[in-house]
Design an enzyme around this catalytic site. Structure first.
Site, PDB file in Angstrom:
ATOM      1  N   HIS A   8       0.826  -1.199   0.000  1.00  0.00           N
ATOM      2  CA  HIS A   8       0.000   0.000   0.000  1.00  0.00           C
ATOM      3  C   HIS A   8       0.862   1.252   0.000  1.00  0.00           C
ATOM      4  O   HIS A   8       0.561   2.230  -0.671  1.00  0.00           O
ATOM      5  CB  HIS A   8      -0.891   0.018   1.240  1.00  0.00           C
ATOM      6  CG  HIS A   8      -1.724  -1.209   1.380  1.00  0.00           C
ATOM      7  ND1 HIS A   8      -2.470  -1.499   2.474  1.00  0.00           N
ATOM      8  CD2 HIS A   8      -1.915  -2.229   0.523  1.00  0.00           C
ATOM      9  CE1 HIS A   8      -3.103  -2.635   2.304  1.00  0.00           C
ATOM     10  NE2 HIS A   8      -2.771  -3.100   1.126  1.00  0.00           N
TER      11      HIS A   8
ATOM     12  N   ARG B 291      -9.886   2.978 -13.477  1.00  0.00           N
ATOM     13  CA  ARG B 291      -9.719   1.531 -13.350  1.00  0.00           C
ATOM     14  C   ARG B 291     -10.453   1.085 -12.092  1.00  0.00           C
ATOM     15  O   ARG B 291     -10.257   1.677 -11.022  1.00  0.00           O
ATOM     16  CB  ARG B 291      -8.227   1.180 -13.221  1.00  0.00           C
ATOM     17  CG  ARG B 291      -8.033  -0.279 -12.872  1.00  0.00           C
ATOM     18  CD  ARG B 291      -6.600  -0.672 -12.889  1.00  0.00           C
ATOM     19  NE  ARG B 291      -5.936  -0.324 -11.631  1.00  0.00           N
ATOM     20  CZ  ARG B 291      -4.659  -0.580 -11.406  1.00  0.00           C
ATOM     21  NH1 ARG B 291      -3.908  -1.134 -12.349  1.00  0.00           N
ATOM     22  NH2 ARG B 291      -4.113  -0.271 -10.262  1.00  0.00           N
TER      23      ARG B 291
ATOM     24  N   ASP C 240       2.470  -5.861 -14.822  1.00  0.00           N
ATOM     25  CA  ASP C 240       2.042  -7.229 -14.574  1.00  0.00           C
ATOM     26  C   ASP C 240       2.300  -8.118 -15.784  1.00  0.00           C
ATOM     27  O   ASP C 240       2.770  -9.246 -15.644  1.00  0.00           O
ATOM     28  CB  ASP C 240       0.553  -7.265 -14.194  1.00  0.00           C
ATOM     29  CG  ASP C 240       0.351  -6.993 -12.719  1.00  0.00           C
ATOM     30  OD1 ASP C 240       1.085  -7.610 -11.917  1.00  0.00           O
ATOM     31  OD2 ASP C 240      -0.498  -6.172 -12.368  1.00  0.00           O
TER      32      ASP C 240
ATOM     33  N   CYS D  36      -0.015   1.354 -20.259  1.00  0.00           N
ATOM     34  CA  CYS D  36       0.016   2.213 -19.076  1.00  0.00           C
ATOM     35  C   CYS D  36       0.931   1.701 -17.957  1.00  0.00           C
ATOM     36  O   CYS D  36       0.894   2.212 -16.850  1.00  0.00           O
ATOM     37  CB  CYS D  36      -1.388   2.445 -18.530  1.00  0.00           C
ATOM     38  SG  CYS D  36      -2.145   0.960 -17.875  1.00  0.00           S
TER      39      CYS D  36
HETATM   40  C1  PEP Z   1       0.446  -2.662 -14.564  1.00  0.00           C
HETATM   41  O1  PEP Z   1       0.375  -3.797 -14.094  1.00  0.00           O
HETATM   42  O2  PEP Z   1       1.206  -2.347 -15.509  1.00  0.00           O
HETATM   43  C2  PEP Z   1      -0.399  -1.580 -14.036  1.00  0.00           C
HETATM   44  C3  PEP Z   1      -0.465  -0.396 -14.608  1.00  0.00           C
HETATM   45  O3  PEP Z   1      -1.065  -1.843 -12.884  1.00  0.00           O
HETATM   46  P1  PEP Z   1      -0.392  -1.832 -11.425  1.00  0.00           P
HETATM   47  O4  PEP Z   1       1.011  -1.342 -11.564  1.00  0.00           O
HETATM   48  O5  PEP Z   1      -1.274  -0.941 -10.623  1.00  0.00           O
HETATM   49  O6  PEP Z   1      -0.492  -3.280 -11.064  1.00  0.00           O
HETATM   50 MG    MG Z   2      -1.294  -4.316 -12.820  1.00  0.00          MG
END
Ligand code: PEP
Ligand code: MG
Length: 748
Positions: A365, A508, A631, A678
């Site tokens: 967090h 999101r 991810d 993103c």
């Molecule tokens: C990602 O996984 O690229 C993403 C933008 O989400 P987060 O970094 O919040 O997991």
């Molecule tokens: Mg992600």
């Protein structure tokens, strides 16, 4: 050596304290102390070894060994019996030193005559500062009581060292907390900052380790324990009903410790020996910390952690010091903490220039908040809370995961120069703020920003972003102890859209679960949280919160266009279901007579390789797709984004990954689906250039990255870049990076 009584021990401590109070150089004090201890304990030898650097112990004072060897004899940690005491952070007591494993005889000291050896670590709060040794000819083992007495003396020496009592000639005599130290941690959030340490929980300084009257000290201890128990009970009653099972378990453990007779008895014994109440708490805390380092069982370690936290609270009650740091108390504050909750971090607000944590993780967090605040974060900076003092100069290099504590002037200068250059570059970028990111061959790339807080929105103007490509909605859920109210969320989403002044904001839905557990959510222990019950999976299995959030988004839009995307979609069905849920909420709102959004775009984040191979119908149904590269990359390479051992192992510009991205571009082109990227990589200029070269037309990134990315894009010919990439790929290169860098270096 005669058996010592408690009153002997108290006498010795008092004499030590008097030595401290006398005028004199550090060396003189040390000499006096070894003399006093040898005399009081009836030993032939007493020596003090202090750490010269992280690996080396130096003989700094002795009574009984050859005086010529002082500041000459050095040992590595783990070397000889003295080195072993330091490494194991526990006493060593033997009647025949020569028979012990690791015995190493140092001829220059003349210690061959002394077969009896008792060494105890000089440590403060689990940090070993040196070793205190007594030796004798008589070849006998010391009693438990004597070992204990020497530990108490060592504790007082550690406090004296902390207060700078031994500062003087010889580097080894420097007080701790003055050396420059480099910490190698992990990258939590990129960026760099220079400033001053702001300890989340400032260290308590014990100025009176020795006390005259054990009765008084005992009463102080017991009064403080009563107050502590009261605090713990209060915490429990507040938490009752609202806290999750895990949180309650921790508090129950606190209560158990606060009532533990064993803990209190040990502190009472320390006081009997002549320590003050706070020194007694610290002595036991030191022992706990030393054990923490040795216990492999994570559950037990957690409990020791709890006990450590309680000791801190007790120390604060006893000394009246501490409390949470205040951002205004130091200039350019850089927060240093063992760990911190998202709410606490947000409370410090935007004054913070950076954060350094001993623990934490990329997905924690705190990291989410640091990302939202766009301040550099370094995690896993081991032992930094023990080393840093409030106000110390500190450099956080979030790009490299490095922290320089009390840097030498040359390091600080070099760093300032680097930051000044970056600031200049940012200024340069402001001149192209309102210009498009159009390449030399006329391709325009849409640059959007990632956000997560209302406070991020002003960056829309400053950075020149076209809109918000990713609004992470986790923060409003993480910083509360209960589920946020729909009305509050709707109002916030509305304000975000107001601040965007008609520019598009892609919201999101809640990306939570597994390691990102909400305080009010029941924790499920999962063997592999990154592959577990998270994001859309939680949203679809328990749709209550998701429905509420979707309603809040519809109401927040209040007649304006709305863009919603679902995170972590792994198959078409999940997207269909989530989309259906949103359409259902729109119908519900219509039935209730609420104003509906002017139009709704529904998209998915592509974060698992499987979705790239979804049926064509998925690409047709999705209004847009955004690649969550953070991810996606971890699953593509099977390399945990939080694991320092592997997270940098695979280059984003690796040919396999780039080719995979290109296939996604092609699939979206077939169906005319809008595609963006993103993840963090979109904000790295070389990566952004390569993404554009393989066909991505929209990128979303940290606001501060928009300038550098646009600057580079405007300088290049995209078709040429594409040719360079293709040639590198055809050559069998692992990554196209070297070829692209080389090509860029040849540009004017
Ligand atoms: C990602 O996984 O690229 C993403 C933008 O989400 P987060 O970094 O919040 O997991
Ligand atoms: Mg992600």
């Amino acid at each position: 050596m005669a058996e010592k009584t408690d009153s002997d021990s108290r006498k010795l401590l008092r004499r030590l304290r008097d030595t401290l109070a006398e005028e004199g150089e550090g060396q003189e004090r040390l000499d006096n102390i070894t003399h006093l201890i040898a005399d009081s304990m009836g030993a032939d030898v007493c020596s003090i070894y202090l750490l010269r650097d992280a690996d080396t112990l130096e003989l700094c004072a002795t009574e009984g060994l050859n005086p010529e060897s002082v500041h000459q004899t050095r040992l590595r940690i783990g070397e000889g019996l003295v080195g072993r005491v330091a490494r194991e952070a526990s006493p060593m007591n033997t009647g025949d030193a020569t028979a012990e494993r690791g015995f190493r005889y140092m001829p220059e000291t003349g210690e061959e005559n002394f077969t009896s050896f008792l060494g105890v670590p000089i440590q403060r709060l689990g940090e070993t500062l040196g070793v205190l040794v007594v030796q004798s000819r008589d070849g006998r083992e010391h009693s438990e009581d004597e070992v204990y007495a020497l530990e108490v003396v060592a504790m007082v020496l550690a406090e004296m060292a902390e207060l700078g009592a031994f500062v003087g000639e010889g580097e080894a005599l420097a007080a701790p907390h003055q050396r420059q130290i480099l910490f190698r941690g992990g990258v939590g959030q990129e960026g760099a900052a220079i400033g001053h340490v702001l300890l989340h929980e400032p260290r308590v300084v014990v100025t009176n380790p020795v006390a005259d009257d054990p009765v008084v000290e005992n009463k102080r201890l017991h009064d403080a324990m009563d107050t502590l128990r009261g605090h713990v009970d209060d915490m429990l009653s507040v938490a009752m009903g609202t806290a999750g099972e895990e949180h309650m378990k921790v508090l129950e453990a606190y209560r158990m410790f606060a009532n533990s007779r064993g803990w209190v008895r040990r502190m009472e014994e320390d006081i009997e020996r002549g320590l003050s109440a706070e020194a007694a708490v610290e002595k036991e805390q030191s022992a706990v910390r030393a054990r923490m380092g040795r216990v492999p069982d994570p559950y037990l370690r957690e409990r020791l952690h709890d006990l450590d936290d309680l000791s801190n609270r007790l120390l604060r009650i006893l000394t009246g010091q501490g409390g949470t740091g205040e951002a205004g108390s130091v200039e350019n504050p850089i927060l240093v903490a063992r760990n911190i909750g998202p709410g606490e971090l947000l409370d410090y607000g935007r004054d913070l220039k950076g954060v350094v944590l001993e623990e934490g993780s990329v997905g924690s967090h705190a990291a989410i908040v640091a990302r939202a605040l766009a301040i550099p974060l370094v995690i896993h900076a081991e032992r930094i809370t023990a080393e840093a003092l409030n106000g110390d100069q500190i450099i956080v290099d979030g790009d490299q995961g490095l922290v320089h504590l009390r840097p030498e002037d040359t390091v600080a200068h070099a760093f300032r120069d680097k930051m000044a250059m970056q600031a200049k570059a940012q200024e340069r970028y402001s001149s192209i703020r309102s210009k498009p990111a159009r390449t030399r061959d006329g391709v325009t790339i849409g640059l959007h920003m990632n956000a997560g807080l209302m406070a991020d929105l002003p960056s829309l103007e400053g950075s020149g972003a076209e809109g918000v490509g990713l609004f992470r909605t986790e923060l409003q859920f993480l910083t509360r102890s209960t589920v946020p109210r729909r009305g509050d969320l709707a109002a916030l989403y509305g304000r975000v859209m107001d601040a965007a002044k008609g520019r598009k904001v892609v919201f999101r839905t809640l990306d939570i679960g597994s390691d990102k557990v909400l305080p009010y959510m029941k924790r499920v222990d999962e063997p592999n949280p990154a592959l577990g019950w998270r994001a859309i999976r939680v949203g679809l299995d328990k749709p209550g919160v998701m429905r509420m959030q979707l309603q809040a988004l519809i109401r927040g839009a209040a007649g304006r266009p709305l863009a919603v995307m679902f995170p972590f979609v792994a198959q078409f069905e999940e997207f269909k279901e989530a989309r259906g849920l949103l359409l259902e909420q729109i119908e519900r709102e219509r039935a209730l007579g609420h104003v509906l959004p002017e139009g709704v775009e529904i998209g998915a984040m592509l974060e698992t390789p499987s979705l790239a191979f979804a049926p064509r119908q998925f690409f047709e149904l999705a209004d847009f797709i955004s690649i969550g590269g953070n991810d996606l990359k971890q699953f593509f390479f099977a390399a945990d984004r939080e694991n320092e051992l592997v997270r940098r192992r695979y280059d984003t510009l690796n040919v396999s990954f780039l080719t995979f991205l290109e296939q996604i571009v092609a699939r979206c082109a077939e169906t005319g689906t809008t595609l963006s990227f993103c993840g963090e990589d979109a904000g790295r200029p070389i990566e952004a250039l390569c993404f554009a070269a393989i066909g991505l037309r929209t990128l979303s990134m940290r606001p501060a990255s928009i300038g550098p990315v646009k600057h580079l894009l405007r300088r290049v010919d995209l078709a040429e870049a594409r040719a360079v990439i293709d040639t590198a790929r055809a050559s069998g290169a692992q990554s196209v990076r070297p070829a692209v860098m080389d090509w860029l270096a040849r540009q004017t």
